[in-house]
Write a protein that holds these residues in place. Structure first.
Motif, PDB file in Angstrom:
ATOM      1  N   TYR A 144     -22.507   7.101  45.234  1.00 29.14           N
ATOM      2  CA  TYR A 144     -22.910   8.423  45.720  1.00 29.14           C
ATOM      3  C   TYR A 144     -23.315   9.363  44.587  1.00 29.14           C
ATOM      4  O   TYR A 144     -24.351  10.040  44.656  1.00 29.14           O
ATOM      5  N   VAL A 145     -22.510   9.428  43.543  1.00 26.72           N
ATOM      6  CA  VAL A 145     -22.773  10.371  42.456  1.00 26.72           C
ATOM      7  C   VAL A 145     -24.117  10.110  41.774  1.00 26.72           C
ATOM      8  O   VAL A 145     -24.912  11.044  41.598  1.00 26.72           O
ATOM      9  N   PRO A 146     -24.422   8.870  41.369  1.00 25.97           N
ATOM     10  CA  PRO A 146     -25.738   8.651  40.746  1.00 25.97           C
ATOM     11  C   PRO A 146     -26.913   8.987  41.667  1.00 25.97           C
ATOM     12  O   PRO A 146     -27.890   9.616  41.233  1.00 25.97           O
ATOM     13  N   VAL A 147     -26.841   8.568  42.936  1.00 27.38           N
ATOM     14  CA  VAL A 147     -27.944   8.845  43.855  1.00 27.38           C
ATOM     15  C   VAL A 147     -28.121  10.349  44.044  1.00 27.38           C
ATOM     16  O   VAL A 147     -29.253  10.854  44.107  1.00 27.38           O
ATOM     17  N   THR A 148     -27.024  11.074  44.126  1.00 28.12           N
ATOM     18  CA  THR A 148     -27.105  12.524  44.267  1.00 28.12           C
ATOM     19  C   THR A 148     -27.793  13.150  43.057  1.00 28.12           C
ATOM     20  O   THR A 148     -28.596  14.087  43.196  1.00 28.12           O
ATOM     21  N   HIS A 149     -27.492  12.656  41.861  1.00 29.20           N
ATOM     22  CA  HIS A 149     -28.168  13.176  40.669  1.00 29.20           C
ATOM     23  C   HIS A 149     -29.655  12.859  40.720  1.00 29.20           C
ATOM     24  O   HIS A 149     -30.489  13.697  40.355  1.00 29.20           O
ATOM     25  N   TRP A 150     -30.021  11.644  41.181  1.00 34.29           N
ATOM     26  CA  TRP A 150     -31.436  11.295  41.282  1.00 34.29           C
ATOM     27  C   TRP A 150     -32.196  12.273  42.171  1.00 34.29           C
ATOM     28  O   TRP A 150     -33.326  12.646  41.890  1.00 34.29           O
ATOM     29  N   VAL A 151     -31.527  12.682  43.273  1.00 32.20           N
ATOM     30  CA  VAL A 151     -32.218  13.467  44.302  1.00 32.20           C
ATOM     31  C   VAL A 151     -32.121  14.966  44.051  1.00 32.20           C
ATOM     32  O   VAL A 151     -33.119  15.693  44.187  1.00 32.20           O
ATOM     33  N   TRP A 152     -30.935  15.453  43.693  1.00 33.50           N
ATOM     34  CA  TRP A 152     -30.722  16.899  43.583  1.00 33.50           C
ATOM     35  C   TRP A 152     -30.305  17.394  42.201  1.00 33.50           C
ATOM     36  O   TRP A 152     -30.335  18.590  41.950  1.00 33.50           O
ATOM     37  N   GLY A 153     -29.893  16.513  41.330  1.00 35.65           N
ATOM     38  CA  GLY A 153     -29.389  16.938  40.037  1.00 35.65           C
ATOM     39  C   GLY A 153     -30.488  17.399  39.102  1.00 35.65           C
ATOM     40  O   GLY A 153     -31.668  17.030  39.258  1.00 35.65           O
ATOM     41  N   PRO A 154     -30.159  18.199  38.099  1.00 36.32           N
ATOM     42  CA  PRO A 154     -31.145  18.646  37.110  1.00 36.32           C
ATOM     43  C   PRO A 154     -31.772  17.451  36.395  1.00 36.32           C
ATOM     44  O   PRO A 154     -31.066  16.642  35.803  1.00 36.32           O
ATOM     45  N   LEU A 171     -31.526  10.771  51.749  1.00 35.36           N
ATOM     46  CA  LEU A 171     -31.342   9.708  50.757  1.00 35.36           C
ATOM     47  C   LEU A 171     -29.882   9.562  50.326  1.00 35.36           C
ATOM     48  O   LEU A 171     -29.290   8.484  50.504  1.00 35.36           O
ATOM     49  N   PRO A 172     -29.244  10.589  49.771  1.00 35.05           N
ATOM     50  CA  PRO A 172     -27.862  10.394  49.281  1.00 35.05           C
ATOM     51  C   PRO A 172     -26.815  10.266  50.364  1.00 35.05           C
ATOM     52  O   PRO A 172     -25.749   9.695  50.120  1.00 35.05           O
ATOM     53  N   VAL A 173     -27.068  10.756  51.553  1.00 35.56           N
ATOM     54  CA  VAL A 173     -26.063  10.714  52.626  1.00 35.56           C
ATOM     55  C   VAL A 173     -26.383   9.606  53.629  1.00 35.56           C
ATOM     56  O   VAL A 173     -25.605   8.659  53.799  1.00 35.56           O
ATOM     57  N   GLU A 174     -27.508   9.715  54.306  1.00 36.69           N
ATOM     58  CA  GLU A 174     -27.789   8.826  55.432  1.00 36.69           C
ATOM     59  C   GLU A 174     -28.162   7.407  54.990  1.00 36.69           C
ATOM     60  O   GLU A 174     -27.548   6.426  55.430  1.00 36.69           O
ATOM     61  N   ILE A 175     -29.169   7.281  54.134  1.00 32.25           N
ATOM     62  CA  ILE A 175     -29.595   5.950  53.707  1.00 32.25           C
ATOM     63  C   ILE A 175     -28.527   5.292  52.844  1.00 32.25           C
ATOM     64  O   ILE A 175     -28.254   4.086  52.967  1.00 32.25           O
TER      65      ILE A 175
END
Length: 436
Positions: A144-154, A171-175
Motif C-alpha cells: 500500500y505505501v509504495p503504491v500510494t507514493h506512486w499515485v499521490w506522493g511528492p 489505484l492505491p485502494v480499489e485495484i
C-alpha cells in the motif's frame, strides 16, 4: 501564531475533520457488509479481521507508513523518504495546503485502513487470524505505501512522470486491494465445498446496513479528497451519489434479465460497484460521465463476480469482481470521460483529448495491479510456508468464530445447520490459543 498566518483555512479544516471521521466509519461498515455475507459460523471472524486492521495499520502508518508514502521522494518516484518516521517534525503548526498536516496524515491513514480490511473478503471462512495479524502490517508497508507514493506522493512516478489521474483511490485502494485479494485467494485455495455447497449470505439486512454505512462514508472518501470545502468537493460529492445509484440499477437490470429476480444482495453490491468505479474519476468527469461510469461498473461487475466459478479461484465475498474490476473500469474511463472543467486541463477521448490519457490510465492500471498481485502473492506464500495461513479443515468445518475466538454471533445455528451450542463444544483457552 494565528491560524491565518499558518495558512490554515478553518472551513477546509472543519470539512476534512468530518471527512476523516466518515472514512474511518467505512471500515466498521465494511465489517458489517462482510459479516452479513458469510455463514453464521464466521460472522465474528469477519468483524474481527476488519476491526483489527484499524489498530494494525494505524501503528504502521504512524511509525513509518506516512513518511514513506508522503515524504519527499527518495528517488525515481518509487518511495518517500524517512524524514517523518514516527511522525517526526509534524507538529500542530505544520500545514499541508490549507489544512494541518496532522489532519491530512490522519485522513490518508483512514484510506490505508480500509484498503487492508477489504482484502479479508477474498479469504473469508478459511484464513488463520494469527497469520492475518502478521500479514496486514507487512502488506501495508510493502504494497500500500509504495503504491500510494506512486499515485499521490511528492514526485510519485504515476502522477508526476506518467501523468495518469486518480482523484480518490482507484489505484492505491480499489485495484490494489482487488489484486491483493486475488493473490491471497490463490495462495489459500478454495473453501471446503466451493462450487458444491450453498454459501449464501446469512443476514441480508446486515449486508444492506453495511452497504449503507459504506455509501455514507464514501462521501468523505471522495469529496474529502478535494482537501477543502469548495466546488470540486461538491462536484465529487454529487458524482459519488449519482454513480452509486446507476451502479445499483445496472446490477439489478442484469439480474432481472439473467436470473429473473432483482435481489437485495445485488442492490447492495451494485451500489458498491458504482461507488468503487467513481472513486478514481469523481474529480475528473462531469455528472453525465459519473452516471455512465456507475452504470458501466454495475453491469460489468455483476458479470465479473461469476468469473471465479469458471476460473476456479475462490474470491469468497467478490473483492476481485467488485473492487478490482470496478477500480479498473473507473480508472480507465477517466481516459474517456475526463473534462477540462473538472481536471483543469486534461480531456478524455469523448471530449477531444484523443487516446493519450486513456493510454496513461492503462499503464497505471497494469503497473499497480501487477505489483500488488506479485508482492502480495510472495508475502502470502512466505507466511503460508512458515506460520501457515490456511486454517485447518476442522476449524473451517466447525467455524472460525468458535474455534479461533471462542465466541458465537448467535445463540443457535452457529454450525450452519441449526445445532445449538453447548458449553462442552467451546474449545478450552489453551486449544483456542494454539489454533489462532
Amino acid at each position: 501564531m494565528t491560524l491565518a498566518a499558518q495558512g490554515i483555512d478553518t472551513g477546509d479544516t472543519a470539512w476534512l475533520l468530518a471527512a476523516t471521521a466518515l472514512v474511518l466509519l467505512m471500515t466498521p461498515g465494511l465489517a458489517l457488509f462482510y459479516a452479513g455475507m458469510v455463514r453464521t459460523k464466521s460472522v465474528l471472524n469477519m468483524l474481527m479481521m476488519s476491526f483489527v486492521s484499524i489498530a494494525l495499520v494505524t501503528v504502521v502508518w504512524l511509525a513509518a507508513g506516512y513518511s514513506l508514502a508522503f515524504g519527499d521522494d527518495a528517488g525515481a518516484g518509487l518511495i518517500g523518504g524517512l524524514d517523518h518516521i514516527g511522525m517526526a517534525g509534524l507538529g500542530p503548526d505544520s500545514v499541508q495546503g490549507t489544512v494541518p498536516t496532522l489532519l491530512f496524515a490522519t485522513f490518508q491513514l483512514t484510506f490505508a485502513i480500509i484498503t487492508a480490511a477489504l482484502i479479508s473478503g477474498a479469504i473469508a471462512d478459511r484464513a488463520k487470524f494469527g497469520a492475518w495479524l502478521v500479514f496486514v502490517p507487512v502488506w501495508a508497508l510493502l504494497v500500500y505505501v509504495p503504491v500510494t507514493h506512486w499515485v499521490w506522493g511528492p514526485g510519485g512516478w504515476i502522477v508526476d512522470k506518467l501523468g495518469a489521474l486518480d482523484f480518490a483511490g482507484g489505484l492505491p485502494v480499489e485495484i490494489t486491494s482487488g489484486a491483493s485479494g486475488l493473490a491471497l485467494a490463490l495462495v489459500l485455495g478454495p473453501r471446503l465445498g466451493f462450487k458444491k455447497d450453498a454459501m449464501r449470505p446469512h443476514n441480508l439486512p446486515m449486508v444492506v446496513l453495511g452497504a449503507g454505512l459504506l455509501w455514507f462514508g464514501w462521501f468523505g472518501f471522495n469529496a474529502g479528497s478535494a482537501l477543502g470545502a469548495n466546488g470540486l468537493a461538491a462536484a465529487a460529492f454529487l458524482n459519488t451519489l449519482a454513480a452509486g445509484c446507476t451502479g445499483l440499477l445496472g446490477w439489478l437490470f442484469v439480474e432481472q434479465k439473467r436470473d429473473g429476480h432483482p435481489t437485495t444482495l445485488g442492490a447492495a453490491s451494485g451500489a458498491v460497484a458504482g461507488l468503487v468505479a467513481i472513486t478514481p474519476s469523481c474529480g475528473s468527469v462531469s455528472l453525465l460521465g459519473a452516471l455512465v461510469v456507475g452504470l458501466a461498473a454495475g453491469v460489468i461487475c455483476s458479470y465479473a463476480v461469476s468469473w471465479k466459478f469458471k476460473l476456479n479461484y475462490d474470491d469468497s465475498l467478490d473483492v476481485v469482481g467488485v473492487h478490482l474490476v470496478g477500480g479498473i473500469v473507473g480508472t480507465l474511463l477517466i481516459g474517456v470521460f475526463a473534462v477540462e472543467s473538472m481536471t483543469g486541463g486534461t480531456e478524455g477521448l469523448l471530449y477531444g483529448g484523443g487516446l493519450t490519457q486513456l493510454g496513461k490510465q492503462l499503464v497505471a492500471v497494469v503497473a499497480v495491479g501487477a505489483y500488488a498481485f506479485l508482492v502480495t502473492y510472495g508475502i502470502g506464500k512466505l507466511l503460508d510456508r512458515t506460520i501457515g495461513f490456511r486454517a485447518s479443515e476442522e476449524q473451517e468445518h466447525t467455524g472460525l468464530d468458535l474455534t479461533v475466538h471462542a465466541e458465537t454471533a448467535y445463540d443457535h445455528g452457529v454450525l450452519g445447520h441449526g445445532a445449538p451450542v453447548s458449553a462442552s463444544s467451546v474449545p478450552s483457552a489453551q486449544k483456542v490459543k494454539s489454533q489462532a
